[in-house]
Scaffold this active site. Structure first.
Site, short mmCIF file in Angstrom:
data_model
loop_
_atom_site.label_atom_id
_atom_site.label_comp_id
_atom_site.label_asym_id
_atom_site.label_seq_id
_atom_site.Cartn_x
_atom_site.Cartn_y
_atom_site.Cartn_z
N LYS A 204 0.83 -1.22 0.00
CA LYS A 204 0.00 0.00 0.00
C LYS A 204 0.85 1.26 0.00
O LYS A 204 2.04 1.23 0.25
CB LYS A 204 -0.95 -0.02 1.20
CG LYS A 204 -2.12 -0.97 0.94
CD LYS A 204 -3.17 -0.93 2.00
CE LYS A 204 -4.29 -1.90 1.60
NZ LYS A 204 -5.25 -2.12 2.68
N ARG B 92 -3.26 -9.97 5.09
CA ARG B 92 -3.70 -10.07 3.68
C ARG B 92 -2.56 -9.54 2.82
O ARG B 92 -2.21 -8.36 2.93
CB ARG B 92 -4.97 -9.23 3.51
CG ARG B 92 -5.56 -9.27 2.11
CD ARG B 92 -6.82 -8.40 2.06
NE ARG B 92 -7.41 -8.41 0.74
CZ ARG B 92 -7.01 -7.65 -0.26
NH1 ARG B 92 -6.00 -6.81 -0.11
NH2 ARG B 92 -7.61 -7.73 -1.43
N1 HH2 Z 1 -7.26 -3.89 1.11
C1 HH2 Z 1 -7.61 -3.91 -0.18
C2 HH2 Z 1 -8.70 -4.68 -0.62
N2 HH2 Z 1 -9.40 -5.44 0.26
N3 HH2 Z 1 -9.75 -6.22 2.46
C3 HH2 Z 1 -9.42 -6.22 3.75
N4 HH2 Z 1 -10.10 -6.98 4.65
N5 HH2 Z 1 -8.37 -5.47 4.24
C4 HH2 Z 1 -7.63 -4.67 3.40
O1 HH2 Z 1 -6.71 -3.99 3.91
C5 HH2 Z 1 -7.96 -4.64 2.01
C6 HH2 Z 1 -9.06 -5.44 1.57
C7 HH2 Z 1 -6.82 -3.13 -1.18
O2 HH2 Z 1 -5.81 -3.90 -1.75
P1 HH2 Z 1 -5.89 -4.63 -3.18
O3 HH2 Z 1 -6.99 -5.65 -3.20
O4 HH2 Z 1 -4.56 -5.18 -3.50
O5 HH2 Z 1 -6.19 -3.48 -4.21
P2 HH2 Z 1 -7.48 -3.01 -4.99
O6 HH2 Z 1 -8.49 -2.56 -3.99
O7 HH2 Z 1 -6.99 -1.88 -5.87
O8 HH2 Z 1 -8.02 -4.16 -5.80
#
Ligand code: HH2
Length: 286
Positions: A227, A261
């Site tokens: 992040k 995660r």
């Molecule tokens: N962060 C993201 C998405 N889902 N779920 C939980 N429980 N906790 C988190 O910190 C979290 C999450 C964001 O990361 P990512 O899925 O890699 O990116 P994007 O939202 O751009 O798909």
């Protein structure tokens, strides 16, 4: 002491040490892996290969997402989200693992639960009561995450009088609503939501005070991997944030996170093994 565990429908996840949730985004625009598994349709062989690799590397949960929540991402319709994730979920459910769906749409969650998904990961923390109803009608696990505002605008000017107190209050309130609806505590996961309507100072404060965010004995998840906070601290672009992310996952684990995660499963699992060995006084003490 009994071993703590998370009940996820047909599966149970022991939480004796910090467990790893691997991220598989079936989106064109996720901030770190967008476009890797989706160009028009989901690239099923590529997703299944990546899933196998994550499981071999030690992931305990595979978290599939069909909508990016990065600041400024385009909203996705229910039909499009289902089109992206359902074929992937059906394939991953054939594997011997826990399959999670990252969605905030109750109708999408209902379809996924019908297919046998073990965990719903809702970045809006069950703000829509219909999502709590859907989970109450299943035996799956439910991850409730805190977010200030909405994904598209959440990073404009995040502001708190007391970030730890406010995040905790939200998590306590949403966990209570779930329990009242009949979702037992051992099916719940709580997550402070790093980067979701938070500045670097808010994120660091939450990580420092993670112990204060534990609610009863409910499992705690941290998602810090790749992040912006890691980019700001290290000065590195998304593709070069593995080391910073692993360090953050380890610090979260040391402060009590039951689940992390992450995108870089192998590196994180190795680091967590070092921490677990250090914490297990039966190993390596004279
Ligand atoms: N962060 C993201 C998405 N889902 N779920 C939980 N429980 N906790 C988190 O910190 C979290 C999450 C964001 O990361 P990512 O899925 O890699 O990116 P994007 O939202 O751009 O798909």
């Amino acid at each position: 002491m009994p071993v703590r565990a998370l009940r996820c429908g047909a599966r149970t996840l022991e939480l004796s040490t910090t467990r790893v949730m691997g991220v598989l985004n079936i989106t064109p625009d996720s901030f770190s892996d967008g476009g890797r598994f989706l160009s028009g349709r989901a690239d099923l062989p590529a997703v299944v290969d990546a899933a196998h690799a994550m499981l071999e590397d030690g992931a305990a949960i595979l978290d599939v997402g069909g909508e990016s929540t990065r600041p400024g991402a385009e909203a996705v319709t229910e039909a499009e989200e289902l089109r992206r994730v359902m074929p992937v979920l059906e394939r991953l459910l054939e594997l011997d693992t826990i399959v999670s769906l990252d969605t905030c749409k109750p109708a999408v969650a209902r379809r996924a639960l019908g297919a046998g998904v073990h965990l719903i990961n809702d970045v809006t923390g069950g703000r829509d009561p219909a999502m709590i109803d859907v989970l109450a009608g299943s035996d799956a696990a439910f991850c409730l995450m805190h977010m200030q505002g909405e994904p598209r605008t959440m990073q404009n000017a995040p502001s708190y009088a007391d970030v730890v107190g406010e995040v905790r209050r939200f998590l306590v309130q949403q966990a209570a609503a779930c329990r009242q609806a009949g979702i037992a505590a051992d099916r719940l996961v709580l997550d402070p939501g790093f980067g979701f309507g938070k500045t670097l100072v808010h994120n660091l404060t939450l990580l420092r005070r993670l112990d204060a965010l534990r609610v009863d004995d409910i499992a705690l998840l941290c998602g810090i991997s790749r992040k912006r906070m890691i980019g700001t601290i290290t000065g590195r672009p998304v593709a070069e944030r593995t080391v910073g992310s692993v360090a953050a996952a380890m610090l979260a684990a040391e402060r009590g996170a039951d689940l992390v995660r992450v995108h870089d499963v192998a590196a994180t699992v190795d680091a967590l093994k070092v921490l677990a060995a250090l914490q297990d006084e039966g190993v390596g003490s004279l």
